[in-house]
Scaffold this motif. Sequence first.
Motif, PDB file in Angstrom:
ATOM      1  N   LYS A  83       0.836  -1.206   0.000  1.00 10.56           N
ATOM      2  CA  LYS A  83       0.000   0.000   0.000  1.00 10.56           C
ATOM      3  C   LYS A  83       0.866   1.250   0.000  1.00 10.56           C
ATOM      4  CE  LYS A  83      -4.219  -1.889   1.932  1.00 10.56           C
ATOM      5  NZ  LYS A  83      -5.256  -1.784   2.958  1.00 10.56           N
ATOM      6  N   ARG A  84       1.961   1.245   0.749  1.00  8.35           N
ATOM      7  CA  ARG A  84       2.832   2.428   0.775  1.00  8.35           C
ATOM      8  C   ARG A  84       3.558   2.600  -0.553  1.00  8.35           C
ATOM      9  NH1 ARG A  84       0.236   0.787   5.373  1.00  8.35           N
ATOM     10  NH2 ARG A  84       0.054   2.614   6.725  1.00  8.35           N
ATOM     11  N   LEU A  85       3.932   1.512  -1.215  1.00  5.04           N
ATOM     12  CA  LEU A  85       4.561   1.623  -2.530  1.00  5.04           C
ATOM     13  C   LEU A  85       3.561   2.111  -3.586  1.00  5.04           C
ATOM     14  CD1 LEU A  85       6.883  -1.525  -2.541  1.00  5.04           C
ATOM     15  CD2 LEU A  85       7.520   0.871  -2.135  1.00  5.04           C
ATOM     16  N   ILE A  86       2.320   1.686  -3.470  1.00  5.64           N
ATOM     17  CA  ILE A  86       1.264   2.196  -4.362  1.00  5.64           C
ATOM     18  C   ILE A  86       1.096   3.698  -4.131  1.00  5.64           C
ATOM     19  CG2 ILE A  86      -1.253   2.153  -4.731  1.00  5.64           C
ATOM     20  CD1 ILE A  86      -1.001  -0.962  -4.186  1.00  5.64           C
ATOM     21  N   GLY A  87       1.071   4.113  -2.851  1.00  6.34           N
ATOM     22  CA  GLY A  87       0.986   5.533  -2.530  1.00  6.34           C
ATOM     23  C   GLY A  87       2.198   6.300  -3.038  1.00  6.34           C
ATOM     24  N   TYR A  88       3.362   5.664  -2.999  1.00  7.94           N
ATOM     25  CA  TYR A  88       4.586   6.299  -3.500  1.00  7.94           C
ATOM     26  C   TYR A  88       4.482   6.560  -4.997  1.00  7.94           C
ATOM     27  CZ  TYR A  88       9.544   7.157  -4.345  1.00  7.94           C
ATOM     28  OH  TYR A  88      10.744   7.719  -4.725  1.00  7.94           O
ATOM     29  N   ILE A  89       4.059   5.544  -5.756  1.00  4.62           N
ATOM     30  CA  ILE A  89       3.917   5.717  -7.210  1.00  4.62           C
ATOM     31  C   ILE A  89       2.875   6.786  -7.520  1.00  4.62           C
ATOM     32  CG2 ILE A  89       2.968   4.596  -9.290  1.00  4.62           C
ATOM     33  CD1 ILE A  89       5.850   3.922  -8.948  1.00  4.62           C
ATOM     34  N   ALA A  90       1.748   6.771  -6.786  1.00  3.30           N
ATOM     35  CA  ALA A  90       0.708   7.780  -7.003  1.00  3.30           C
ATOM     36  C   ALA A  90       1.275   9.177  -6.748  1.00  3.30           C
ATOM     37  CB  ALA A  90      -0.488   7.507  -6.097  1.00  3.30           C
ATOM     38  N   ILE A 117      12.256  -0.050  -2.667  1.00  2.00           N
ATOM     39  CA  ILE A 117      11.857   1.359  -2.669  1.00  2.00           C
ATOM     40  C   ILE A 117      12.614   2.113  -3.758  1.00  2.00           C
ATOM     41  CG2 ILE A 117      11.819   3.489  -1.300  1.00  2.00           C
ATOM     42  CD1 ILE A 117      11.484   1.586   1.194  1.00  2.00           C
ATOM     43  N   ALA A 118      13.900   1.855  -3.893  1.00  2.00           N
ATOM     44  CA  ALA A 118      14.709   2.532  -4.905  1.00  2.00           C
ATOM     45  C   ALA A 118      14.294   2.145  -6.319  1.00  2.00           C
ATOM     46  CB  ALA A 118      16.185   2.222  -4.689  1.00  2.00           C
ATOM     47  N   GLU A 119      13.807   0.921  -6.481  1.00  2.00           N
ATOM     48  CA  GLU A 119      13.495   0.377  -7.813  1.00  2.00           C
ATOM     49  C   GLU A 119      12.037   0.549  -8.205  1.00  2.00           C
ATOM     50  OE1 GLU A 119      14.874  -1.857 -11.273  1.00  2.00           O
ATOM     51  OE2 GLU A 119      15.834  -0.657  -9.733  1.00  2.00           O
ATOM     52  N   VAL A 120      11.198   1.073  -7.323  1.00  2.00           N
ATOM     53  CA  VAL A 120       9.757   1.044  -7.564  1.00  2.00           C
ATOM     54  C   VAL A 120       9.358   1.811  -8.827  1.00  2.00           C
ATOM     55  CG1 VAL A 120       9.109   3.006  -6.066  1.00  2.00           C
ATOM     56  CG2 VAL A 120       7.483   1.144  -6.453  1.00  2.00           C
ATOM     57  N   TRP A 121      10.042   2.901  -9.161  1.00  2.00           N
ATOM     58  CA  TRP A 121       9.654   3.638 -10.374  1.00  2.00           C
ATOM     59  C   TRP A 121       9.965   2.828 -11.628  1.00  2.00           C
ATOM     60  CZ3 TRP A 121       6.161   6.974 -11.263  1.00  2.00           C
ATOM     61  CH2 TRP A 121       6.120   7.664 -12.474  1.00  2.00           C
ATOM     62  N   ASN A 122      10.866   1.858 -11.540  1.00  2.00           N
ATOM     63  CA  ASN A 122      11.186   0.977 -12.664  1.00  2.00           C
ATOM     64  C   ASN A 122      10.497  -0.375 -12.523  1.00  2.00           C
ATOM     65  OD1 ASN A 122      13.036   2.804 -13.955  1.00  2.00           O
ATOM     66  ND2 ASN A 122      14.449   2.379 -12.274  1.00  2.00           N
ATOM     67  N   TYR A 123       9.339  -0.377 -11.846  1.00  2.00           N
ATOM     68  CA  TYR A 123       8.649  -1.631 -11.524  1.00  2.00           C
ATOM     69  C   TYR A 123       8.416  -2.515 -12.738  1.00  2.00           C
ATOM     70  CZ  TYR A 123       4.429   0.688 -13.285  1.00  2.00           C
ATOM     71  OH  TYR A 123       3.531   1.345 -14.082  1.00  2.00           O
ATOM     72  N   GLU A 124       8.127  -1.937 -13.891  1.00  2.00           N
ATOM     73  CA  GLU A 124       7.799  -2.757 -15.070  1.00  2.00           C
ATOM     74  C   GLU A 124       8.961  -3.643 -15.500  1.00  2.00           C
ATOM     75  OE1 GLU A 124       4.348  -0.752 -17.660  1.00  2.00           O
ATOM     76  OE2 GLU A 124       6.290   0.246 -17.856  1.00  2.00           O
ATOM     77  N   ALA A 132       1.439  -9.403 -10.064  1.00  2.00           N
ATOM     78  CA  ALA A 132       0.297  -8.762  -9.397  1.00  2.00           C
ATOM     79  C   ALA A 132       0.672  -7.365  -8.916  1.00  2.00           C
ATOM     80  CB  ALA A 132      -0.186  -9.621  -8.229  1.00  2.00           C
ATOM     81  N   GLU A 133       1.868  -7.233  -8.339  1.00  2.00           N
ATOM     82  CA  GLU A 133       2.326  -5.918  -7.881  1.00  2.00           C
ATOM     83  C   GLU A 133       2.494  -4.969  -9.062  1.00  2.00           C
ATOM     84  OE1 GLU A 133       4.878  -6.590  -3.851  1.00  2.00           O
ATOM     85  OE2 GLU A 133       5.794  -7.323  -5.706  1.00  2.00           O
ATOM     86  N   LYS A 134       3.050  -5.461 -10.152  1.00  2.00           N
ATOM     87  CA  LYS A 134       3.233  -4.620 -11.340  1.00  2.00           C
ATOM     88  C   LYS A 134       1.888  -4.124 -11.860  1.00  2.00           C
ATOM     89  CE  LYS A 134       7.621  -6.666 -12.745  1.00  2.00           C
ATOM     90  NZ  LYS A 134       8.408  -7.325 -13.788  1.00  2.00           N
ATOM     91  N   ALA A 135       0.880  -4.982 -11.821  1.00  2.00           N
ATOM     92  CA  ALA A 135      -0.454  -4.571 -12.270  1.00  2.00           C
ATOM     93  C   ALA A 135      -1.004  -3.468 -11.368  1.00  2.00           C
ATOM     94  CB  ALA A 135      -1.403  -5.769 -12.281  1.00  2.00           C
ATOM     95  N   ALA A 136      -0.809  -3.600 -10.061  1.00  2.00           N
ATOM     96  CA  ALA A 136      -1.294  -2.589  -9.112  1.00  2.00           C
ATOM     97  C   ALA A 136      -0.533  -1.275  -9.280  1.00  2.00           C
ATOM     98  CB  ALA A 136      -1.165  -3.101  -7.682  1.00  2.00           C
ATOM     99  N   LEU A 137       0.768  -1.347  -9.497  1.00  2.00           N
ATOM    100  CA  LEU A 137       1.567  -0.143  -9.652  1.00  2.00           C
ATOM    101  C   LEU A 137       1.266   0.569 -10.973  1.00  2.00           C
ATOM    102  CD1 LEU A 137       4.904  -1.528  -8.166  1.00  2.00           C
ATOM    103  CD2 LEU A 137       3.369   0.146  -7.091  1.00  2.00           C
ATOM    104  N   ALA A 138       1.030  -0.206 -12.030  1.00  2.00           N
ATOM    105  CA  ALA A 138       0.633   0.405 -13.306  1.00  2.00           C
ATOM    106  C   ALA A 138      -0.710   1.113 -13.167  1.00  2.00           C
ATOM    107  CB  ALA A 138       0.566  -0.663 -14.400  1.00  2.00           C
ATOM    108  N   PHE A 139      -1.619   0.496 -12.429  1.00  2.00           N
ATOM    109  CA  PHE A 139      -2.933   1.107 -12.167  1.00  2.00           C
ATOM    110  C   PHE A 139      -2.758   2.398 -11.361  1.00  2.00           C
ATOM    111  CE2 PHE A 139      -6.878   1.136  -9.465  1.00  2.00           C
ATOM    112  CZ  PHE A 139      -7.765   1.458 -10.481  1.00  2.00           C
ATOM    113  N   ALA A 140      -1.867   2.374 -10.358  1.00  2.00           N
ATOM    114  CA  ALA A 140      -1.611   3.572  -9.546  1.00  2.00           C
ATOM    115  C   ALA A 140      -1.050   4.697 -10.410  1.00  2.00           C
ATOM    116  CB  ALA A 140      -0.647   3.250  -8.413  1.00  2.00           C
ATOM    117  N   GLN A 141      -0.112   4.363 -11.273  1.00  2.00           N
ATOM    118  CA  GLN A 141       0.495   5.378 -12.136  1.00  2.00           C
ATOM    119  C   GLN A 141      -0.548   5.957 -13.099  1.00  2.00           C
ATOM    120  OE1 GLN A 141       3.924   3.923 -14.232  1.00  2.00           O
ATOM    121  NE2 GLN A 141       4.061   5.745 -15.521  1.00  2.00           N
ATOM    122  N   ALA A 142      -1.332   5.091 -13.718  1.00  2.00           N
ATOM    123  CA  ALA A 142      -2.320   5.554 -14.697  1.00  2.00           C
ATOM    124  C   ALA A 142      -3.441   6.355 -14.051  1.00  2.00           C
ATOM    125  CB  ALA A 142      -2.901   4.356 -15.451  1.00  2.00           C
ATOM    126  N   SER A 143      -3.899   5.916 -12.875  1.00  2.00           N
ATOM    127  CA  SER A 143      -5.027   6.602 -12.248  1.00  2.00           C
ATOM    128  C   SER A 143      -4.608   7.888 -11.548  1.00  2.00           C
ATOM    129  CB  SER A 143      -5.748   5.676 -11.269  1.00  2.00           C
ATOM    130  OG  SER A 143      -4.868   5.209 -10.286  1.00  2.00           O
TER     131      SER A 143
END
Length: 199
Positions: A83-90, A117-124, A132-143
Amino acid sequence: MRRRAPATPRQNRGWANKVALVQPLAADHDPEVAELARFFNETLGFPPNSVLTMQRRPEIAKAFIALNKAVMANTGRVTSEQKRLIGYIASLTAGCRYCQAHTARAAERYGGSEARIAEVWNYERSDLFSPAEKAALAFAQASSSVPNCVDEEIAANLKAHWRDEEIVEILGVIALFGYLNRWNDSMATSIEPGAVESG
């Protein structure tokens, strides 16, 4: 599936290095808010200046804390760290440095490794995140993009990995940080020393 390179995070071009629009009140200003805000001692180690500013209208602070607790509660497979990594990407997508520092600090406190944490912006492209995490992070970035960039591919990939209840949890985090990104960028909220270390 078509691969997307992450967009460059937006920079906050407004209030950088400015004095806060409204100064936070003391942590003990409102006893009821202070009691509720103890929640943040676990997540951050201190009450955030954003909440200390909100307490100028205590009902806003109380409602926000209640929403934060509900959104960040663990009721399924979406972990506290995720959840915190999703918040970070958002927050990174929105350009809110205050929230980037807070989500990085909270991710650390909930077991997030320095590497994740250092790599989260390059999650893809990273092996540190599951599909599953990549799907959630892509959704966070797009939304979190303006205009909203959630499309059928992102939605389908999200639904392939997460149940409806978990998607509600994930979007709850993204929407919560949408509020905080607007609040803290517009208020030019000062970052606390503990968050500066993590940010």
